[in-house]
Design a protein around this motif. Structure first.
Motif, PDB file in Angstrom:
ATOM      1  N   THR A 287       4.553  -0.900   3.151  1.00 44.74           N
ATOM      2  CA  THR A 287       3.823   0.352   3.327  1.00 44.74           C
ATOM      3  C   THR A 287       4.749   1.532   3.064  1.00 44.74           C
ATOM      4  O   THR A 287       5.844   1.607   3.627  1.00 44.74           O
ATOM      5  CB  THR A 287       3.259   0.462   4.756  1.00 44.74           C
ATOM      6  OG1 THR A 287       2.503  -0.708   5.069  1.00 44.74           O
ATOM      7  CG2 THR A 287       2.380   1.689   4.902  1.00 44.74           C
TER       8      THR A 287
ATOM      9  N   LYS B 223      -4.770   4.802   8.243  1.00 45.59           N
ATOM     10  CA  LYS B 223      -4.179   3.490   7.946  1.00 45.59           C
ATOM     11  C   LYS B 223      -4.993   2.338   8.545  1.00 45.59           C
ATOM     12  O   LYS B 223      -5.257   1.344   7.837  1.00 45.59           O
ATOM     13  CB  LYS B 223      -2.726   3.412   8.405  1.00 45.59           C
ATOM     14  CG  LYS B 223      -2.040   2.110   7.957  1.00 45.59           C
ATOM     15  CD  LYS B 223      -0.583   2.058   8.356  1.00 45.59           C
ATOM     16  CE  LYS B 223       0.115   0.857   7.740  1.00 45.59           C
ATOM     17  NZ  LYS B 223      -0.461  -0.448   8.149  1.00 45.59           N
TER      18      LYS B 223
ATOM     19  N   CYS C  38       0.832  -1.202   0.000  1.00 45.78           N
ATOM     20  CA  CYS C  38       0.000   0.000   0.000  1.00 45.78           C
ATOM     21  C   CYS C  38       0.869   1.256   0.000  1.00 45.78           C
ATOM     22  O   CYS C  38       1.755   1.411   0.846  1.00 45.78           O
ATOM     23  CB  CYS C  38      -0.916  -0.002   1.219  1.00 45.78           C
ATOM     24  SG  CYS C  38      -2.193   1.264   1.176  1.00 45.78           S
TER      25      CYS C  38
ATOM     26  N   TYR D  40       0.723   5.310   0.308  1.00 41.79           N
ATOM     27  CA  TYR D  40      -0.042   6.498   0.688  1.00 41.79           C
ATOM     28  C   TYR D  40       0.563   7.716  -0.013  1.00 41.79           C
ATOM     29  O   TYR D  40       1.772   7.772  -0.244  1.00 41.79           O
ATOM     30  CB  TYR D  40      -0.020   6.683   2.203  1.00 41.79           C
ATOM     31  CG  TYR D  40      -0.811   5.619   2.929  1.00 41.79           C
ATOM     32  CD1 TYR D  40      -2.115   5.855   3.353  1.00 41.79           C
ATOM     33  CD2 TYR D  40      -0.261   4.359   3.166  1.00 41.79           C
ATOM     34  CE1 TYR D  40      -2.852   4.869   4.000  1.00 41.79           C
ATOM     35  CE2 TYR D  40      -0.991   3.361   3.805  1.00 41.79           C
ATOM     36  CZ  TYR D  40      -2.287   3.633   4.214  1.00 41.79           C
ATOM     37  OH  TYR D  40      -3.016   2.644   4.845  1.00 41.79           O
TER      38      TYR D  40
ATOM     39  N   ASP E 133      -6.579  -0.607   6.271  1.00 38.96           N
ATOM     40  CA  ASP E 133      -6.200  -2.004   6.526  1.00 38.96           C
ATOM     41  C   ASP E 133      -7.402  -2.872   6.880  1.00 38.96           C
ATOM     42  O   ASP E 133      -7.425  -4.068   6.567  1.00 38.96           O
ATOM     43  CB  ASP E 133      -5.167  -2.072   7.656  1.00 38.96           C
ATOM     44  CG  ASP E 133      -3.795  -1.572   7.238  1.00 38.96           C
ATOM     45  OD1 ASP E 133      -3.533  -1.520   6.019  1.00 38.96           O
ATOM     46  OD2 ASP E 133      -2.989  -1.214   8.117  1.00 38.96           O
TER      47      ASP E 133
ATOM     48  N   VAL F  77      -1.522   7.892  10.235  1.00 43.91           N
ATOM     49  CA  VAL F  77      -1.030   6.644  10.818  1.00 43.91           C
ATOM     50  C   VAL F  77      -2.047   6.009  11.760  1.00 43.91           C
ATOM     51  O   VAL F  77      -2.250   4.782  11.735  1.00 43.91           O
ATOM     52  CB  VAL F  77       0.301   6.906  11.560  1.00 43.91           C
ATOM     53  CG1 VAL F  77       0.707   5.688  12.392  1.00 43.91           C
ATOM     54  CG2 VAL F  77       1.398   7.238  10.561  1.00 43.91           C
TER      55      VAL F  77
ATOM     56  N   LYS G  31       0.006  -5.233   5.653  1.00 39.79           N
ATOM     57  CA  LYS G  31       0.053  -4.192   6.675  1.00 39.79           C
ATOM     58  C   LYS G  31       1.456  -3.863   7.172  1.00 39.79           C
ATOM     59  O   LYS G  31       1.693  -2.802   7.745  1.00 39.79           O
ATOM     60  CB  LYS G  31      -0.822  -4.600   7.860  1.00 39.79           C
ATOM     61  CG  LYS G  31      -2.268  -4.895   7.481  1.00 39.79           C
ATOM     62  CD  LYS G  31      -3.044  -5.441   8.661  1.00 39.79           C
ATOM     63  CE  LYS G  31      -4.504  -5.707   8.310  1.00 39.79           C
ATOM     64  NZ  LYS G  31      -4.663  -6.681   7.212  1.00 39.79           N
TER      65      LYS G  31
ATOM     66  N   THR H 172       6.190   2.351  10.795  1.00 41.27           N
ATOM     67  CA  THR H 172       5.010   2.204   9.952  1.00 41.27           C
ATOM     68  C   THR H 172       5.356   2.155   8.479  1.00 41.27           C
ATOM     69  O   THR H 172       4.815   1.344   7.724  1.00 41.27           O
ATOM     70  CB  THR H 172       4.020   3.361  10.200  1.00 41.27           C
ATOM     71  OG1 THR H 172       3.617   3.365  11.573  1.00 41.27           O
ATOM     72  CG2 THR H 172       2.790   3.242   9.306  1.00 41.27           C
TER      73      THR H 172
END
Length: 283
Positions: free
Chosen positions: A161, A145, A57, A59, A149, A141, A156, A183
């Motif tokens: 990420t 997130k 993923c 962002y 998720d 975050v 994850k 993260t």
């Protein structure tokens, strides 16, 4: 194709998007100025998304610029085309998540900035702002997130990420990835606009980074050098040289395009090698 996934509705509006599907919902940023609290949160799903297989993923800042030219006045990254190319060549795909930014530039600066002042590009005068870059990072975050998720099939873990942004969004990408190193496992900072801050701030800011937790984070730093973009090589090189002191040499890339301009079309062109690198795709 489902019309709704959790709180997210399939976007059937006019689009220049070539591949995949786009879902969106409204989300409220409690710390933002009252008129811009409610935003669109966009999720682009790749071609082979079936609700079973999980994907890395990515962002992004400026969420309206991800895949559809009609959703933004500035142009779009056209990342559906880039991910399609990666799928065709390397059989790898990703989910992309973007939170729309404020329309007014000063509000965008406040939302993405780690500093409470900046130097105006036009007047060269320092301006005080009530920045909330830390709040934005924490919200992504701790609220966005987990929502993503729990709604979509994402991988994850940190190594799957990442965050990508340009200009002020490039600053924010670097900021959120270094603020939350547990993260985010990869960071794309395109044309990071650190030139709008005082040298003293930049030096102190870099020294405040938790070096021990970033040794395995992958950084892709890009900037151009044409027209307005000629302000960007100096701060981008500054970040690169600082990261080299404690990040493995294979985990940081500096990409400077002497003919690169400050726009989404240029960032689109460089997002292909950036994603190949950040996703650790073997060519």
């Amino acid at each position: 194709m489902k019309k709704r996934i959790g709180k997210f509705i399939l976007d059937n509006s006019k689009t220049t998007m070539k591949y995949g599907s786009l879902y969106k919902t409204k989300i409220t940023l409690p710390f933002a100025r009252i008129l811009i609290k409610k935003r669109t949160l966009r999720v682009w799903l790749p071609e082979s998304y079936d609700g079973v297989k999980s994907f890395p993923c990515l962002y992004m800042s400026d969420g309206q610029n991800i895949v559809n030219k009609y959703s933004t006045a500035f142009g779009d990254w056209d990342l559906s085309e880039i991910v399609h190319q990666i799928k065709e060549r390397y059989n790898q795909e990703i989910i992309i998540v973007g939170l729309d930014c404020p329309k007014k530039e000063i509000e965008r600066i406040k939302e993405y900035s780690p500093s409470n002042d900046y130097i105006d590009d036009v007047t060269n005068i320092k301006k005080e702002i009530k920045n909330y870059g830390d709040d934005t990072a924490s919200f992504i975050v701790n609220v966005i997130k987990p929502l993503i998720d729990n709604t979509f099939k994402t991988k994850k873990e940190k190594q799957y990420t990442g965050f990508l942004g340009s200009s002020m969004g490039g600053i924010f990408s670097f900021h959120i990835c270094t603020k939350f190193p547990k993260t985010f496992g990869f960071c794309g900072a395109f044309s990071p606009a650190f030139h709008i801050f005082r040298d003293e701030f930049n030096n102190q800011y870099l020294k405040s980074i938790n070096k021990n937790e970033l040794t395995d984070t992958k950084f892709y730093l890009y900037c151009g050098n044409k027209g307005y973009e000629n302000k960007y090589p100096k701060p981008t090189k500054m970040i690169f040289n600082y990261l080299k002191q404690f990040v493995d040499k294979d985990n940081v890339v500096l990409d400077i395009d002497e003919l690169g301009e400050h726009n989404e079309l240029t960032w689109h062109k460089h997002s292909l090698p950036a994603l190949i690198y950040m996703l650790d795709i073997k060519i």
